[in-house]
Write an enzyme that holds these catalytic residues in place. Structure first.
Site, PDB file in Angstrom:
ATOM      1  CD  GLU A 120     144.900 -20.718  74.478  1.00 53.57           C
ATOM      2  OE1 GLU A 120     145.934 -20.165  74.877  1.00 53.57           O
ATOM      3  OE2 GLU A 120     144.567 -21.872  74.824  1.00 53.57           O
ATOM      4  CE  LYS A 147     150.523 -25.487  81.670  1.00 52.08           C
ATOM      5  NZ  LYS A 147     149.730 -24.316  81.250  1.00 52.08           N
TER       6      LYS A 147
END
Length: 395
Positions: free
Chosen positions: A197, A147
Site C-alpha cells: 500500500e 470501523k
C-alpha cells in the site's frame, strides 16, 4: 561521497539494476533498504538523526546548505502519535532501478529452516475473536463508530534468528511489484516488510495515493481464486470499508491538490497472498513547498489501519489489542530536500531482533464483521512472512 539522489529524474534504464543494491544491503544501525515499483534505494551511515517527522524539513534544508545536492531522510514513523520515529539522514545514498528488472531467483532456505521456528500468537486466536466480537457490539451500540482495525502478532523464535538478507530476497521474489523495506527499528532491531500500500508519493507536482481496504485470501485453485476476487469486488461489507478509507484520503488531499481524481469504484489487485480493493487517487500539488512527508503525515493514519472516526478507533485499539504496535501500521519510506518522496503504509512487516521475529497482521472490523472471518484474514496476511522463513500456516 555519494550525494543523495543526484539522478532523481533519470529513467530506470540509466540506473544500475536494483538487484545490485539488494545484494549490497546488510542490516545494522543507520542502514536502510527500500525497493518500489520504479526505484530502489540503499542508505548507509548516519549523517544526522531526525528526532521527529516535524523537524525533517528543517534538517534537510540545513544539510542541503552544507553543500549536499539533495539530501534524503529515510526510515519509519510509528502508528501512535507522540512515539519516537526512526528517521535519519544517511551519509551515503545509492539508487538504482526497480529490483523486478534484475534476475532474481528465489534463494533457498537452509535445510529444516521452517521447522526451527517456534510460534506464539499474541493474542491467542480465541482472544482475538472475542476482541472482534466486542468491537462489533460497540459499533452496533455507537453508530458514530464505523470501523476499527484490530491487529494481532505472531512471535517466531529460532536459534540464530532470521537471515534478513535472504528474507528480503524472498519477499521481493514473492511480490516484486510491492514495496519492500528494511530499516532500523530502535536499538538492535530491524523492521522488515513488503507493503502493498502506497500512502503517498510526490514527484514534482504530481501526487499519488493508493489506499487499499477490503481483502480476501488467495486460493491455489485458479477457479476458486477468481471467484474470491469477483466476490470481493461486489462485497457490500468490503466496499463500505473501502469507501471509508478513500473518502478520508480525498478529504486529506483536497486542501493541497488541484485536479484531484478519485475513481468512483475500486479495482481489485492481487499480491501473492491476498486480493485487495484498490483505488488510485491522483492530483496536482498546489504549493511545491508541501513535501511528500507533509502529505503523508496529513494522511496518517488512514481508516485502513486505524478506523473511523480516528480518535475513537485509536482508543478502542488501545483497549482491545494486548500489545504496542510500535512502527506497525505507521509510515516507512524516504523523502528528499526537494520535497519529493515515497512513503508507504507499514504493513506485512516484522520486527527482527536477536532470535525473535515478531510478525503483525490486522483486519478491518465493521458492524457486519464475523470474528472467524477476521481471524482468517489475519492468518492469510501472515503468509507473506511465513513463506519468507519457510513456514506455511499461522496459528
Amino acid at each position: 561521497m555519494t550525494t543523495a539522489f543526484q539522478a532523481q529524474d533519470a529513467p530506470s534504464a540509466a540506473l544500475p539494476a536494483g538487484g545490485t543494491l539488494l545484494a549490497a544491503y546488510r542490516p545494522g544501525p543507520a542502514r536502510a533498504f527500500f525497493a518500489g515499483p520504479s526505484r530502489t534505494l540503499l542508505a548507509e551511515g548516519l549523517r544526522r538523526a531526525v528526532p521527529d517527522p516535524a523537524s525533517a524539513g528543517r534538517l534537510l534544508a540545513e544539510a542541503r546548505t552544507a553543500r549536499e545536492d539533495n539530501p534524503v531522510v529515510v526510515g519509519a514513523i510509528p502508528f501512535a502519535p507522540g512515539r519516537d520515529a526512526e528517521l535519519f539522514i544517511p551519509a551515503e545514498v545509492r539508487r538504482a532501478g526497480p529490483v523486478r528488472e534484475s534476475p532474481l531467483p528465489c534463494p533457498p532456505l537452509a535445510p529444516a529452516a521452517g521447522r526451527a521456528w517456534s510460534q506464539r500468537p499474541v493474542p491467542a486466536p480465541e482472544a482475538y475473536r472475542t476482541a472482534v466480537a466486542e468491537a462489533v457490539r460497540l459499533m452496533n451500540e455507537d453508530r458514530e463508530l464505523s470501523k476499527v482495525v484490530l491487529a494481532r502478532t505472531l512471535e517466531l523464535t529460532a536459534p540464530g534468528g532470521a537471515d534478513l538478507t535472504t528474507m528480503l530476497h524472498r519477499l521481493i521474489h514473492r511480490d516484486p511489484d510491492g514495496y519492500t523495506f528494511a530499516v532500523p527499528a530502535g536499538g538492535a532491531a530491524t523492521l522488515v516488510g513488503a507493503s502493498p500500500e502506497l500512502l503517498l508519493s510526490r514527484r514534482g507536482r504530481s501526487v499519488v495515493s493508493n489506499p487499499l481496504a477490503g481483502s480476501a485470501a488467495r486460493s491455489a485453485d485458479p477457479v476458486e481464486d477468481m471467484r474470491r476476487a469477483a466476490d470481493l469486488a461486489e462485497s457490500p461489507k468490503d466496499l463500505a470499508e473501502h469507501a471509508f478509507v478513500v473518502d478520508a484520503v480525498r478529504r486529506a488531499l483536497e486542501p493541497h491538490c488541484d485536479d484531484l481524481v478519485v475513481p468512483a469504484r475500486p479495482s481489485v489487485i492481487r499480491t501473492a497472498a491476498m486480493w485487495h480493493l484498490s483505488t488510485t487517487v491522483t492530483g496536482t500539488l498546489r504549493d511545491t513547498g508541501t513535501s511528500a512527508l507533509d502529505l503523508a503525515l496529513a494522511l496518517h493514519p488512514t481508516p485502513a489501519v486505524c478506523g473511523t472516526p480516528t480518535d475513537r478507533a485509536r482508543e478502542l485499539i488501545g483497549a482491545l489489542e494486548p500489545f504496542d504496535r510500535g512502527l506497525y501500521t505507521g509510515v516507512v519510506g524516504w523523502g528528499d530536500a526537494a520535497g519529493d518522496g515515497e512513503w508507504v503504509v507499514t504493513l506485512r512487516c516484522a520486527e527482527a531482533e536477536g532470535e525473535r521475529l515478531r510478525l503483525f497482521a490486522g483486519a478491518g472490523v465493521v458492524a457486519a464483521s464475523v470474528p472467524e472471518h477476521e481471524l482468517a484474514e489475519t492468518g492469510a496476511k501472515f503468509r507473506t512472512f511465513l513463506h519468507a522463513v519457510g513456514l506455511e500456516d499461522a496459528k
